[in-house]
Design a protein around this motif. Structure first.
Motif, PDB file in Angstrom:
ATOM      1  N   LYS A 687      34.041  22.952  38.933  1.00 26.32           N
ATOM      2  CA  LYS A 687      33.388  23.639  39.896  1.00 26.32           C
ATOM      3  C   LYS A 687      31.987  23.102  40.353  1.00 26.32           C
ATOM      4  O   LYS A 687      31.648  23.364  41.705  1.00 26.32           O
ATOM      5  N   THR A 772      44.350  51.887  38.622  1.00 31.64           N
ATOM      6  CA  THR A 772      42.839  51.150  38.632  1.00 31.64           C
ATOM      7  C   THR A 772      43.124  49.584  38.765  1.00 31.64           C
ATOM      8  O   THR A 772      42.086  49.147  39.335  1.00 31.64           O
ATOM      9  N   LEU A 776      43.104  44.843  41.925  1.00 35.38           N
ATOM     10  CA  LEU A 776      42.950  43.451  40.992  1.00 35.38           C
ATOM     11  C   LEU A 776      44.111  42.462  41.313  1.00 35.38           C
ATOM     12  O   LEU A 776      44.070  41.305  41.432  1.00 35.38           O
ATOM     13  N   LYS A 779      44.605  41.202  44.662  1.00 32.55           N
ATOM     14  CA  LYS A 779      43.631  40.168  45.022  1.00 32.55           C
ATOM     15  C   LYS A 779      44.068  38.677  44.439  1.00 32.55           C
ATOM     16  O   LYS A 779      44.072  37.594  44.823  1.00 32.55           O
ATOM     17  N   ILE A 780      44.557  38.915  42.817  1.00 35.46           N
ATOM     18  CA  ILE A 780      45.138  37.823  42.062  1.00 35.46           C
ATOM     19  C   ILE A 780      46.193  37.231  43.044  1.00 35.46           C
ATOM     20  O   ILE A 780      46.535  36.055  43.047  1.00 35.46           O
ATOM     21  N   GLU A 783      45.195  35.177  45.957  1.00 39.71           N
ATOM     22  CA  GLU A 783      44.538  33.925  45.573  1.00 39.71           C
ATOM     23  C   GLU A 783      45.532  32.976  45.155  1.00 39.71           C
ATOM     24  O   GLU A 783      45.244  31.740  45.574  1.00 39.71           O
ATOM     25  N   LEU A 885      45.121  36.538  33.676  1.00 41.53           N
ATOM     26  CA  LEU A 885      44.628  37.634  34.177  1.00 41.53           C
ATOM     27  C   LEU A 885      45.569  38.646  34.883  1.00 41.53           C
ATOM     28  O   LEU A 885      45.695  39.621  34.722  1.00 41.53           O
TER      29      LEU A 885
ATOM     30  N   ILE B   7      36.503  43.721  34.148  1.00 39.28           N
ATOM     31  CA  ILE B   7      37.043  43.103  35.274  1.00 39.28           C
ATOM     32  C   ILE B   7      37.132  44.081  36.398  1.00 39.28           C
ATOM     33  O   ILE B   7      36.821  43.646  37.729  1.00 39.28           O
ATOM     34  N   ILE B   8      38.017  44.868  36.118  1.00 36.95           N
ATOM     35  CA  ILE B   8      38.386  45.841  37.094  1.00 36.95           C
ATOM     36  C   ILE B   8      37.244  46.560  37.817  1.00 36.95           C
ATOM     37  O   ILE B   8      37.173  46.593  39.154  1.00 36.95           O
ATOM     38  N   ASN B  11      35.407  44.185  39.917  1.00 36.86           N
ATOM     39  CA  ASN B  11      36.287  43.786  41.184  1.00 36.86           C
ATOM     40  C   ASN B  11      36.141  44.861  42.287  1.00 36.86           C
ATOM     41  O   ASN B  11      36.133  44.598  43.355  1.00 36.86           O
ATOM     42  N   ARG B  12      35.876  46.232  41.802  1.00 40.95           N
ATOM     43  CA  ARG B  12      35.859  47.325  42.731  1.00 40.95           C
ATOM     44  C   ARG B  12      34.608  47.467  43.226  1.00 40.95           C
ATOM     45  O   ARG B  12      34.375  47.970  44.509  1.00 40.95           O
ATOM     46  N   PHE B  16      30.406  42.513  44.190  1.00 41.31           N
ATOM     47  CA  PHE B  16      31.406  41.216  43.741  1.00 41.31           C
ATOM     48  C   PHE B  16      32.790  40.958  44.304  1.00 41.31           C
ATOM     49  O   PHE B  16      33.564  39.911  43.957  1.00 41.31           O
ATOM     50  N   SER B  17      33.191  42.036  45.085  1.00 37.17           N
ATOM     51  CA  SER B  17      34.468  41.861  45.500  1.00 37.17           C
ATOM     52  C   SER B  17      34.925  40.802  46.245  1.00 37.17           C
ATOM     53  O   SER B  17      36.052  40.279  46.619  1.00 37.17           O
ATOM     54  N   ALA B  18      33.775  40.199  46.926  1.00 33.92           N
ATOM     55  CA  ALA B  18      34.235  39.012  47.812  1.00 33.92           C
ATOM     56  C   ALA B  18      34.111  37.685  46.842  1.00 33.92           C
ATOM     57  O   ALA B  18      34.777  36.739  47.371  1.00 33.92           O
ATOM     58  N   LEU B  19      33.823  37.935  45.711  1.00 37.21           N
ATOM     59  CA  LEU B  19      33.996  36.554  44.693  1.00 37.21           C
ATOM     60  C   LEU B  19      35.421  36.525  44.309  1.00 37.21           C
ATOM     61  O   LEU B  19      36.217  37.400  44.252  1.00 37.21           O
ATOM     62  N   LYS B  20      35.794  35.376  43.700  1.00 37.08           N
ATOM     63  CA  LYS B  20      37.118  35.095  43.152  1.00 37.08           C
ATOM     64  C   LYS B  20      37.028  35.845  41.922  1.00 37.08           C
ATOM     65  O   LYS B  20      36.245  35.929  41.252  1.00 37.08           O
ATOM     66  N   THR B  21      38.409  35.949  41.590  1.00 33.30           N
ATOM     67  CA  THR B  21      38.818  36.634  40.424  1.00 33.30           C
ATOM     68  C   THR B  21      38.362  35.832  39.116  1.00 33.30           C
ATOM     69  O   THR B  21      37.818  36.396  38.164  1.00 33.30           O
ATOM     70  N   ASP B  23      35.852  34.156  38.909  1.00 31.55           N
ATOM     71  CA  ASP B  23      34.221  34.162  38.892  1.00 31.55           C
ATOM     72  C   ASP B  23      33.827  35.361  38.538  1.00 31.55           C
ATOM     73  O   ASP B  23      32.882  35.601  37.562  1.00 31.55           O
ATOM     74  N   ILE B  24      34.671  36.492  38.760  1.00 35.02           N
ATOM     75  CA  ILE B  24      34.433  37.880  38.270  1.00 35.02           C
ATOM     76  C   ILE B  24      34.920  37.881  36.715  1.00 35.02           C
ATOM     77  O   ILE B  24      33.865  38.441  35.877  1.00 35.02           O
TER      78      ILE B  24
END
Lengths: 918, 144
Positions: A687, A772, A776, A779-780, A783, A885, B7-8, B11-12, B16-21, B23-24
């Motif tokens: 990174k 919940t 997530l 999003k994964i 990605e 994840l 993490i959940i 992410n909510r 932080f929601s714009a960061l990649k998972t 990174d979160i």
């Protein structure tokens, strides 16, 4: 029916609604205009005779010029749809008023109608293309433009037929003018529907109201400078002028020389024109519907614009060698019908490469200035030829002239092609990257004056800004001003910037004098350290070193001691370096001292290998900063004799500290190639860009040795996008044909996985109960899909011989939510040299599937197999994805719903995320 | 709170929601769970800020003292956060934060965030982008 039409015209199902609306607008507009044009001409000649025509044309040109200036001004402020609506309503009302003016006993009202109608006609014709372009992206436009523009000849023909029929029923033709009013009214109604039902994807006007009061003339001036500074616009303006001149020259040949000779009687000539119009318009329609779009899609916008000048060139050759009726008819067909069927649509598409908010202004300039100027030049040339040459001489010279101008137009179309491709690419850059314009620096004198004033400003921030300006621009002649400021200022921020500015200046005794002077009154350790660092770079006498600097070796701050030590040690005039070294070595015996790493760093400055033994105990120190400093110093002291420690450097690549890895990579450059390149290659995907850069440099240095390992790595499926990109930047030129084919297959697989994961995401989104972890997981999945898309784009970049900039723009454009950006990306991709993979991407993105059914259809069309993900198997398919994840999130939501966990075959990492193991 | 729950929660958050998972995930490793009872003071007005508090459950009253009187500014609820600027500068807190009822937080300390940002600059960059977006939105709201 729609499927049949879609296949016939290459228009996607999702595009038909907009296509139909705009087709109907074109048709209704052309219907009304056709009737008004014929009636306007008939009434004008009946009441004012044909001799008035030249004056009428001048009036039309002048009124168009002024109207276009105002038009250019308002296109930036008002939405394009509203402007078109205004023109149509204006035209409809104008026709109504004209009908009542015709009751007056004055002949000039017919002239007024003629000029007024043509003014509205010109304005609407120019603007309507921009409105259509606002509702489609660059690639869609290539497909739909042919069908939409077909509304023009159809509407025109229907208008002609309607006029002929109605003339037998209506006693006074002037009443038929109301048909224009009605047609424009219907077109306005269609626009209202478009406004309600469709959403533009490109905005022509500036959403935020402009605060500047720029008048239309200034607007025109801006357009001129924009055109001069834009290669594409310049070629477009010059290309238009060359086209207009050669077109007028051709027109004169068939209208003034050939047809009167073949058809001396007016009636015969009228009959020929009627027949020609029927066949000409019919052929235009066929070409427009079935050829134009296909040709533009296949050849691309740039190349399509080359076709019409080539055709004009060919007919000019025909006229030169076979001047007569057949050549004349072909010349007329190319000049009139092919202009509508080919030149105009292809030329309008060039505006895709221009920011939409500049369309109105540039169109106004091109049509309001360049077009009339070219007409004037052609008119003067024709008048001179007609008055001075015999007919045989004209028959030789005119084709030769049109041939020359057509040749020039071809040469203009070639750089225009390149400029278009650059323009679309640049537009992508402008939209995605260049949010701010570059700062313009004026003349150096005025800048120096401004900096002088700011140095004395009351606001410290202004002074700091001036100091930064001197440092960055490296302005000369400011040593004394900055030095005096350093001595007299009490503001620590200003002093710090003064020192930084002086430090950046070339070695000078003046700098030393000012810094030494400031040193006397300074007490802050950080500032003293900075001053010492600056003094180390500038000439100092032995007396200064002994009397003014040496005493700071006794300063309690480690930073001040170290900077003083280095200042003295690096100075060639300092005589007592042995004692100096002794002072440092004493401190190195006390690791408990604060900032101990600084002493280690300073030891490295001595480049004395005998001191390396002093460092060894600290290589395993618990404190990371000390370990790092020891490592760095160790390397410095070895002075390039690093081979013996190669394995230590390779082991350091696994360190959690990136500085350690960077140092190890730098040290490995002085060693023989390692046996295992894997740890180094993997750092290409780090990174931290500096780390990746160091790794790349090392690999580049040993490319022969690392080549095989790099090639093996690049064909692994799950490496990061960055790593793949960097590996390809190193080895792509070395790949042989089979390996490049393998790369293509890998890219194809990446596209397959991208679509598959998009399908899984759709299914998960639709069928998974709210939990919940749902956001997530989504999003994964997104990605993962994006990663596959980026892998595909990486490989396309290399297969198409493009560069990193291309990749970044295309990648960001496709992943952005902006449809206009995506359209520009597709246009950029369609111009790239790799065709196989790009055709697949275009196929996917042009359809933009929003349901699983659409996605499945695209998938099976692209890969010849079914997608095979559905509501019954998607969860099992998701759990097969190798992503820690994702698995943990899926198990977590399952646990919440079903109150049990199945983790028997899951990895420790998944279990750790779920809190089962630590 | 298990690591995945952190993490959940992160992410909510819009922060932080714009960061990649990934990174979160990294940020979750430096986020610690803290539980406080009713009326606990998280920080006082004038304290030097060095922590970001993410409210996982419960409410936090934000109070400001002016001219000797205490004013209630706002109530921060679940899935909201307070003190985000403390992650990047050491300015003093402009208000006091007091728990209302039993509260659970995820807490990120400035030193940890700085170290993480140093090792993974992409995280800092992503975080700065989010902060700038928030500032722009605030400015737009003010303009309106």
């Amino acid at each position: 029916m729609m499927r049949f039409l879609s296949q016939m015209f290459s228009i996607k199902a999702s595009e038909w609604e907009a296509v139909w609306y705009f087709f109907l607008v074109m048709l209704v507009f052309a219907f009304g205009s056709s009737i008004a044009r014929s009636l306007g001409m008939t009434l004008l000649i009946e009441h004012l005779t044909g001799a008035i025509l030249p004056q009428m044309f001048i009036l039309i040109d002048l009124s168009a010029l002024f109207s276009l200036l105002i038009y250019a001004h308002y296109t930036k402020k008002i939405s394009c749809l509203h402007i078109l609506g205004l023109f149509l309503v204006g035209g409809a009302l104008f026709a109504l008023v004209a009908r009542f003016l015709f009751f007056l006993p004055y002949a000039w009202v017919y002239g007024l109608f003629f000029v007024g109608f043509f003014l509205f006609y010109v304005l609407i014709s120019i603007h309507i293309g921009s409105v259509v372009a606002a509702y489609f992206n660059a690639v869609q436009l290539k497909r739909v433009t042919g069908f939409i523009n077909a509304g023009l000849p159809i509407g025109g023909a229907l208008g002609g037929v309607a006029l002929i029929v109605l003339l037998t029923w209506v006693h006074d033709p002037a009443w038929l003018i109301l048909l224009m009013s009605a047609a424009y009214g219907v077109a306005f109604g269609l626009l209202r529907l478009i406004g309600k039902k469709l959403t533009p994807i490109r905005s022509l006007h500036e959403r935020k109201a402009s605060t500047s009061n720029v008048n239309p003339l200034q607007e025109l001036q801006r357009a001129f400078f924009f055109i001069i500074n834009s290669k594409l616009m310049l070629y477009m303006a010059l290309g238009l002028m060359l086209f207009v001149i050669s077109s007028k020259l051709l027109e004169y040949q068939y209208q003034a020389l050939i047809y009167p000779a073949v058809f001396p009687a007016t009636k015969q000539r009228a009959a020929f024109f009627a027949t020609y119009e029927i066949f000409g318009n019919l052929t235009w329609l066929v070409l427009q519907l079935f050829v134009t779009s296909r040709l533009i899609i296949r050849m691309g916008v740039g190349a399509s614009n080359l076709l019409h000048p080539v055709l004009m060139f060919l007919v000019s050759i025909g006229l030169l060698f076979r001047f007569g009726f057949v050549a004349g008819v072909i010349a007329q067909f190319v000049n009139q019908e092919m202009r509508g069927a080919l030149r105009t649509p292809a030329n309008n598409l060039l505006f895709n490469a221009i920011p939409p908010n500049m369309w109105g202004m540039t169109k106004a300039f091109i049509n309001g200035i360049a077009f009339p100027l070219a007409t004037l030049i052609a008119g003067l040339m024709l008048m001179a030829i007609k008055d001075n040459l015999s007919e045989p001489a004209q028959i030789f010279l005119l084709p030769l002239l049109s041939l020359s101008f057509a040749s020039a137009a071809i040469f203009m179309a070639l750089p225009q092609w390149a400029a278009y491709n650059e323009g679309v690419f640049g537009l992508l850059n402008r939209n995605l990257f260049a949010q701010g314009s570059k700062a313009k620096v004026g003349k150096l004198d005025s800048l120096s004056k401004m900096v002088e004033d700011k140095l004395c400003a009351r606001d410290p921030q202004e002074t700091i800004a001036a100091l930064e300006m001197i440092r960055v621009v490296k302005l000369r002649g400011f040593i004394h001003a900055v030095g005096q400021l350093l001595v007299r200022s009490e503001n620590p921020d200003i002093k710090r910037h003064c020192i930084a500015t002086l430090s950046a200046m070339p070695g000078s005794e003046d700098v030393s004098t000012y810094v030494l002077s400031a040193l006397k009154t300074e007490h802050q350790p950080q500032m003293l350290a900075l001053m010492m660092r600056t003094l180390a770079r500038h000439p100092l006498s032995q007396e200064d070193l002994r009397q003014k600097i040496e005493k700071y070796l006794l300063h309690p701050s480690p930073q001040v001691f170290i900077e003083t030590f280095l200042c003295l040690y690096r100075n060639p005039h300092y005589p007592d370096k042995t004692t100096l070294e002794g002072r440092l070595l004493i401190r190195l015996e006390h690791p408990e001292l604060p900032n101990f790493e600084l002493y280690l760093h300073a030891l490295g400055e001595m480049h004395n290998a005998t001191y390396s033994a002093l460092i060894t105990p600290f290589l395993d120190a618990e404190d990371l900063s000390i370990r790092l400093a020891a490592f760095k110093t160790h390397i410095a002291l070895l002075q390039g004799n690093l081979e013996f420690y190669k394995q230590n450097f390779i082991e350091a690549l696994a360190s959690p500290a990136k500085e350690m890895k960077i140092l190890a990579l730098q040290a490995l450059k002085d060693c023989s190639p390692p046996d295992d390149w894997q740890p180094i290659i993997q750092l290409l995907g780090a990174k931290d860009r500096l780390l990746a850069k160091e790794s790349k440099e090392l690999l580049q240095l040993n490319l022969n040795s690392a080549k095989e390992a790099l090639i093996t790595e690049v064909f692994l499926p799950m490496i990061s996008v960055d790593e793949r990109f960097e590996i390809l930047s190193l080895v792509y030129p070395l790949l042989h044909h089979e390996q490049r084919q393998q790369l293509k297959e890998q890219a194809n697989e990446a596209l397959r996985q991208f679509i598959r994961h998009t399908g899984l995401l759709m299914l998960y989104r639709e069928h998974e109960a709210q939990s919940t972890a749902k956001a997530l997981v989504e999003k994964i999945l997104q990605e993962i899909a994006d990663t596959y898309l980026n892998a595909l784009l990486t490989e396309i970049t290399y297969l198409a011989n493009e560069n990193r900039e291309f990749y970044l723009r295309v990648s960001r454009g496709l992943l952005s939510d902006n449809k206009a950006n995506q359209g520009n990306v597709l246009e950029v991709l369609s111009n790239a040299t790799e065709k196989y993979l790009i055709a697949k991407i275009l196929y996917y993105y042009e359809d933009r599937p929003s349901t699983l059914e659409q996605l499945s259809e695209i998938y099976s069309n692209l890969f010849g197999e079914s997608l095979d993900v559905h509501s019954q198997n998607y969860r099992a398919e998701l759990l097969k994805i190798d992503h820690v994840l994702l698995k943990a999130a899926l198990h977590f939501s399952e646990q919440r719903q079903l109150h049990h966990l199945h983790l028997l075959y899951e990895s420790e990492d998944v279990k750790a995320l779920l809190g089962i193991v630590h | 709170m298990i690591p995945l729950e952190k993490i959940i929660v992160l992410n909510r958050l819009p922060l932080f929601s714009a960061l990649k998972t990934e990174d979160i995930y990294m940020i979750s490793t430096i986020a610690s769970e803290e539980v406080y009872e009713d009326q606990h003071i998280l920080f006082y007005q004038g304290d030097v800020g060095d922590k970001l508090f993410i409210v996982v459950s419960g409410k936090v009253q934000i109070l400001q003292e002016r001219d000797g009187k205490q004013f209630h500014l706002v109530t921060v609820r679940e899935n909201d956060f307070l003190g985000e600027l403390a992650l990047f500068d050491a300015e003093t807190r402009t208000a006091t934060a007091r728990c209302e009822g039993h509260c659970t937080f995820l807490v990120i300390e400035r030193n940890d965030m700085e170290q993480l940002a140093h090792e993974y600059p992409a995280i800092a960059f992503g975080f700065i982008k989010v902060l700038i977006r928030r500032m722009r939105e605030m400015m737009k709201t003010r303009e309106l």
